[in-house]
Design a protein around this motif. Sequence first.
Motif, PDB file in Angstrom:
ATOM      1  N   GLN A   1       0.861  -1.181   0.000  1.00 46.95           N
ATOM      2  CA  GLN A   1       0.000   0.000   0.000  1.00 46.95           C
ATOM      3  C   GLN A   1       0.897   1.230   0.000  1.00 46.95           C
ATOM      4  O   GLN A   1       1.803   1.339   0.817  1.00 46.95           O
ATOM      5  CB  GLN A   1      -0.893   0.015   1.250  1.00 46.95           C
ATOM      6  CG  GLN A   1      -1.845  -1.146   1.340  1.00 46.95           C
ATOM      7  CD  GLN A   1      -2.879  -1.156   0.218  1.00 46.95           C
ATOM      8  OE1 GLN A   1      -3.142  -0.120  -0.393  1.00 46.95           O
ATOM      9  NE2 GLN A   1      -3.449  -2.326  -0.055  1.00 46.95           N
ATOM     10  N   ALA A   2       0.642   2.138  -0.927  1.00 41.31           N
ATOM     11  CA  ALA A   2       1.419   3.378  -0.959  1.00 41.31           C
ATOM     12  C   ALA A   2       0.466   4.544  -1.133  1.00 41.31           C
ATOM     13  O   ALA A   2      -0.726   4.346  -1.378  1.00 41.31           O
ATOM     14  CB  ALA A   2       2.435   3.335  -2.093  1.00 41.31           C
ATOM     15  N   HIS A   3       1.001   5.757  -1.019  1.00 39.58           N
ATOM     16  CA  HIS A   3       0.161   6.954  -1.147  1.00 39.58           C
ATOM     17  C   HIS A   3      -0.581   6.975  -2.480  1.00 39.58           C
ATOM     18  O   HIS A   3      -1.749   7.288  -2.554  1.00 39.58           O
ATOM     19  CB  HIS A   3       1.022   8.220  -1.047  1.00 39.58           C
ATOM     20  CG  HIS A   3       1.465   8.495   0.348  1.00 39.58           C
ATOM     21  ND1 HIS A   3       0.579   8.780   1.355  1.00 39.58           N
ATOM     22  CD2 HIS A   3       2.706   8.527   0.904  1.00 39.58           C
ATOM     23  CE1 HIS A   3       1.251   8.977   2.476  1.00 39.58           C
ATOM     24  NE2 HIS A   3       2.535   8.817   2.233  1.00 39.58           N
ATOM     25  N   ASN A   4       0.178   6.597  -3.526  1.00 43.41           N
ATOM     26  CA  ASN A   4      -0.391   6.735  -4.861  1.00 43.41           C
ATOM     27  C   ASN A   4      -0.989   5.440  -5.396  1.00 43.41           C
ATOM     28  O   ASN A   4      -1.103   5.249  -6.588  1.00 43.41           O
ATOM     29  CB  ASN A   4       0.678   7.274  -5.821  1.00 43.41           C
ATOM     30  CG  ASN A   4       1.982   6.532  -5.648  1.00 43.41           C
ATOM     31  OD1 ASN A   4       2.052   5.562  -4.885  1.00 43.41           O
ATOM     32  ND2 ASN A   4       3.010   6.954  -6.356  1.00 43.41           N
ATOM     33  N   GLY A   5      -1.354   4.531  -4.487  1.00 42.74           N
ATOM     34  CA  GLY A   5      -2.061   3.346  -4.925  1.00 42.74           C
ATOM     35  C   GLY A   5      -1.443   2.053  -4.440  1.00 42.74           C
ATOM     36  O   GLY A   5      -0.568   2.058  -3.568  1.00 42.74           O
ATOM     37  N   GLU A   6      -1.890   0.960  -5.009  1.00 43.33           N
ATOM     38  CA  GLU A   6      -1.409  -0.348  -4.605  1.00 43.33           C
ATOM     39  C   GLU A   6      -0.401  -0.868  -5.606  1.00 43.33           C
ATOM     40  O   GLU A   6      -0.527  -0.612  -6.803  1.00 43.33           O
ATOM     41  CB  GLU A   6      -2.584  -1.329  -4.537  1.00 43.33           C
ATOM     42  CG  GLU A   6      -3.597  -0.993  -3.459  1.00 43.33           C
ATOM     43  CD  GLU A   6      -4.670  -2.054  -3.373  1.00 43.33           C
ATOM     44  OE1 GLU A   6      -4.967  -2.680  -4.411  1.00 43.33           O
ATOM     45  OE2 GLU A   6      -5.203  -2.260  -2.271  1.00 43.33           O
ATOM     46  N   VAL A   7       0.606  -1.583  -5.094  1.00 48.73           N
ATOM     47  CA  VAL A   7       1.545  -2.236  -5.989  1.00 48.73           C
ATOM     48  C   VAL A   7       1.536  -3.722  -5.674  1.00 48.73           C
ATOM     49  O   VAL A   7       1.794  -4.123  -4.539  1.00 48.73           O
ATOM     50  CB  VAL A   7       2.973  -1.685  -5.798  1.00 48.73           C
ATOM     51  CG1 VAL A   7       3.945  -2.410  -6.710  1.00 48.73           C
ATOM     52  CG2 VAL A   7       3.000  -0.191  -6.049  1.00 48.73           C
ATOM     53  N   GLU A   8       1.220  -4.508  -6.672  1.00 50.95           N
ATOM     54  CA  GLU A   8       1.209  -5.948  -6.453  1.00 50.95           C
ATOM     55  C   GLU A   8       2.600  -6.478  -6.744  1.00 50.95           C
ATOM     56  O   GLU A   8       3.060  -6.438  -7.884  1.00 50.95           O
ATOM     57  CB  GLU A   8       0.166  -6.626  -7.348  1.00 50.95           C
ATOM     58  CG  GLU A   8      -0.131  -8.035  -6.881  1.00 50.95           C
ATOM     59  CD  GLU A   8      -1.207  -8.713  -7.740  1.00 50.95           C
ATOM     60  OE1 GLU A   8      -1.642  -8.098  -8.722  1.00 50.95           O
ATOM     61  OE2 GLU A   8      -1.567  -9.856  -7.413  1.00 50.95           O
ATOM     62  N   ALA A   9       3.291  -6.956  -5.714  1.00 53.10           N
ATOM     63  CA  ALA A   9       4.677  -7.395  -5.880  1.00 53.10           C
ATOM     64  C   ALA A   9       4.755  -8.888  -6.161  1.00 53.10           C
ATOM     65  O   ALA A   9       5.496  -9.322  -7.033  1.00 53.10           O
ATOM     66  CB  ALA A   9       5.488  -7.057  -4.637  1.00 53.10           C
ATOM     67  N   LEU A  10       4.005  -9.669  -5.395  1.00 52.66           N
ATOM     68  CA  LEU A  10       4.040 -11.118  -5.571  1.00 52.66           C
ATOM     69  C   LEU A  10       2.622 -11.626  -5.790  1.00 52.66           C
ATOM     70  O   LEU A  10       1.677 -11.115  -5.197  1.00 52.66           O
ATOM     71  CB  LEU A  10       4.604 -11.812  -4.323  1.00 52.66           C
ATOM     72  CG  LEU A  10       6.011 -11.445  -3.874  1.00 52.66           C
ATOM     73  CD1 LEU A  10       6.329 -12.139  -2.553  1.00 52.66           C
ATOM     74  CD2 LEU A  10       7.029 -11.848  -4.929  1.00 52.66           C
ATOM     75  N   SER A  11       2.501 -12.657  -6.659  1.00 53.11           N
ATOM     76  CA  SER A  11       1.174 -13.189  -6.893  1.00 53.11           C
ATOM     77  C   SER A  11       1.243 -14.705  -6.961  1.00 53.11           C
ATOM     78  O   SER A  11       1.925 -15.259  -7.825  1.00 53.11           O
ATOM     79  CB  SER A  11       0.630 -12.588  -8.193  1.00 53.11           C
ATOM     80  OG  SER A  11      -0.324 -13.425  -8.762  1.00 53.11           O
ATOM     81  N   ASP A  12       0.602 -15.345  -6.014  1.00 57.08           N
ATOM     82  CA  ASP A  12       0.452 -16.797  -6.008  1.00 57.08           C
ATOM     83  C   ASP A  12       1.777 -17.543  -6.193  1.00 57.08           C
ATOM     84  O   ASP A  12       1.965 -18.278  -7.165  1.00 57.08           O
ATOM     85  CB  ASP A  12      -0.552 -17.210  -7.106  1.00 57.08           C
ATOM     86  CG  ASP A  12      -1.062 -18.627  -6.862  1.00 57.08           C
ATOM     87  OD1 ASP A  12      -1.032 -19.069  -5.699  1.00 57.08           O
ATOM     88  OD2 ASP A  12      -1.466 -19.265  -7.850  1.00 57.08           O
ATOM     89  N   ILE A  13       2.663 -17.348  -5.262  1.00 57.88           N
ATOM     90  CA  ILE A  13       3.957 -18.035  -5.308  1.00 57.88           C
ATOM     91  C   ILE A  13       3.885 -19.287  -4.433  1.00 57.88           C
ATOM     92  O   ILE A  13       3.562 -19.198  -3.251  1.00 57.88           O
ATOM     93  CB  ILE A  13       5.077 -17.123  -4.758  1.00 57.88           C
ATOM     94  CG1 ILE A  13       5.145 -15.808  -5.525  1.00 57.88           C
ATOM     95  CG2 ILE A  13       6.420 -17.851  -4.707  1.00 57.88           C
ATOM     96  CD1 ILE A  13       6.033 -15.810  -6.723  1.00 57.88           C
ATOM     97  N   SER A  14       4.168 -20.429  -5.014  1.00 57.91           N
ATOM     98  CA  SER A  14       4.206 -21.670  -4.228  1.00 57.91           C
ATOM     99  C   SER A  14       5.433 -22.466  -4.616  1.00 57.91           C
ATOM    100  O   SER A  14       5.709 -22.635  -5.804  1.00 57.91           O
ATOM    101  CB  SER A  14       2.970 -22.526  -4.505  1.00 57.91           C
ATOM    102  OG  SER A  14       1.794 -21.825  -4.201  1.00 57.91           O
ATOM    103  N   PHE A  15       6.181 -22.906  -3.637  1.00 58.80           N
ATOM    104  CA  PHE A  15       7.288 -23.841  -3.916  1.00 58.80           C
ATOM    105  C   PHE A  15       7.697 -24.541  -2.631  1.00 58.80           C
ATOM    106  O   PHE A  15       7.271 -24.162  -1.536  1.00 58.80           O
ATOM    107  CB  PHE A  15       8.480 -23.143  -4.569  1.00 58.80           C
ATOM    108  CG  PHE A  15       9.113 -22.071  -3.725  1.00 58.80           C
ATOM    109  CD1 PHE A  15      10.187 -22.364  -2.892  1.00 58.80           C
ATOM    110  CD2 PHE A  15       8.651 -20.752  -3.783  1.00 58.80           C
ATOM    111  CE1 PHE A  15      10.782 -21.369  -2.118  1.00 58.80           C
ATOM    112  CE2 PHE A  15       9.247 -19.757  -3.012  1.00 58.80           C
ATOM    113  CZ  PHE A  15      10.313 -20.068  -2.180  1.00 58.80           C
ATOM    114  N   GLU A  16       8.526 -25.563  -2.773  1.00 62.87           N
ATOM    115  CA  GLU A  16       9.021 -26.278  -1.607  1.00 62.87           C
ATOM    116  C   GLU A  16      10.527 -26.355  -1.662  1.00 62.87           C
ATOM    117  O   GLU A  16      11.113 -26.373  -2.744  1.00 62.87           O
ATOM    118  CB  GLU A  16       8.452 -27.704  -1.580  1.00 62.87           C
ATOM    119  CG  GLU A  16       7.103 -27.787  -0.907  1.00 62.87           C
ATOM    120  CD  GLU A  16       6.639 -29.225  -0.753  1.00 62.87           C
ATOM    121  OE1 GLU A  16       7.413 -30.026  -0.195  1.00 62.87           O
ATOM    122  OE2 GLU A  16       5.520 -29.528  -1.197  1.00 62.87           O
TER     123      GLU A  16
END
Lengths: 252, 269
Positions: free
Chosen positions: A12-27
């Motif tokens: 969350q930032a002043h000028n909006g949202e930044v999606e950094a990671l999306s659905d990361i899965s590993f072992e």
Amino acid sequence: MLRVEHLSKIYQAHNGEVEALSDISFEVQEGEYIGVVGPSGSGKSTLLSIIAGLLQPSGGELYINETKLSGITEDIGYMLQSDSLLEWRTILKNVLFGLEIRKTLTPENAEYAEHLLNNYGLYEFKDKYPSQLSGGMRQRVALIRTLAIRPKLLLLDEAFSALDYQTRLALTDDVYQILKRENMTTIMVTHDIPESISMSDRIIVLSNRPATIKRTLKIEFPEEVKTPLQRRNNPKFGQYFNEIWRDLDVHL
Amino acid sequence: MSTYNGISEARAAYLRKIKQRKTYVAVTQFTILIGLVVLWEVLARLKVIDAFIMSQPSRIVDTFVSMISNNLLMHIGVTALETIIGFLLGTIIGTLVAVILWWSDFISRVMEPFLVVLNSLPKIALGPVIIVWVGAGSQAIIVVALAISMVVTILEMLNGFINTDSEIIKMATTFGASRSQIFTKIVFPSNICTLFNSLKVNIGLSLVGVIAGEFLVSKAGLGYLIVYGGQVFQMDLVMCSVIILAVVAYLMYQGVAMLERYANRLMNL
């Protein structure tokens, strides 16, 4: 030993949202060396920070040996790009810093730290100060400081990027042998593709932001190729490089 | 290459040159000082300048000698003591407030405009208020000195605390360091240098506060002598007191500088 499930992170930032990671899965298996590469700004460091407990994920879960992780845990050691040695402490006292912070500075643990210094050729410098050491040695001290807390999982965040090229090659050889000897499970984030190929058992390639896992590449070299430097001289090295380079799809 | 004492000739020449340069600087400084004093004395004797208004080195020396038998040490002692108490209190309280502000981002944000106003306000203007509140005397002088040095200390120390290397703090956080551990083991030791800088600045500021305070209320001290000398038109007394004040300020500064070297050696900085 580490399981990452459907991890996502939105800043969350002043000028909006930044999606950094999306659905990361590993072992990650015990003793495995994982390299994470990705375009710059793809959220590699965010991933490590979440695993280290420095950041809260927006979604998803993490398990170490089937225990759910939340926040900073004793099982994880984190090493950063800068050695962050405290100039007013001797090398030994720097190495003991993590134990001191965790209030686990028992004679036994202190002895273990000295034993590590001894094993990795820094014992004679234990009463010296960081300013008296070269960059490569300082980084080695930082590694021992992290290992002294006996982590089960080691996170390396561009840990060698601040060093000059020659020092870096020598140090990665060195560190690789240390980590293999301690049978350390390691996740290393780097923008340096050759470095990741020379050290990793498996490489996770991230996509552009929001980062998803583009592919996972198993790195296998012949039995007689033992060190990162030998890997660099092996013909397979170039093939891996080209594969990852294609995946990264770098444009200027 | 010929050597003696294990040093090459080129090295010896280099060292000689550095030493020579140092000597030149010192000699020139000394010459300027002596030259000015002699010029002052000569111009006064030739009546080019009026010694009654401008004073004169020989008369200052005479005044100094007569002052020694006339409580001079007491006056110096009063001023020095007030200054030292003022700047120590200013530094200690200022640092403590800075710690609180560093600790709580909320308090820090709330306090910011007040601090800015307090910093710009000439604290001397509070002199009359302070005298009424704490009484006319040494206590008022110390409070003025404290008020002047404290606000600057708060701002400077807070700035130092905030600018501590964030990578080192991150490193400590990865080990699970608490806020108080981060402060005592990293932020404070990283700012020993800032602390001594503000001590050095505070000597000057505290002296301003003490002299101004003595102008307002005192019955003793170098500031008192200066004001008294001015009122009775004894410029010799004024000049003599100013020169003594300069020496006192210099000695205090050197004292702090010595302390700083000692602390740095202790911390290996």
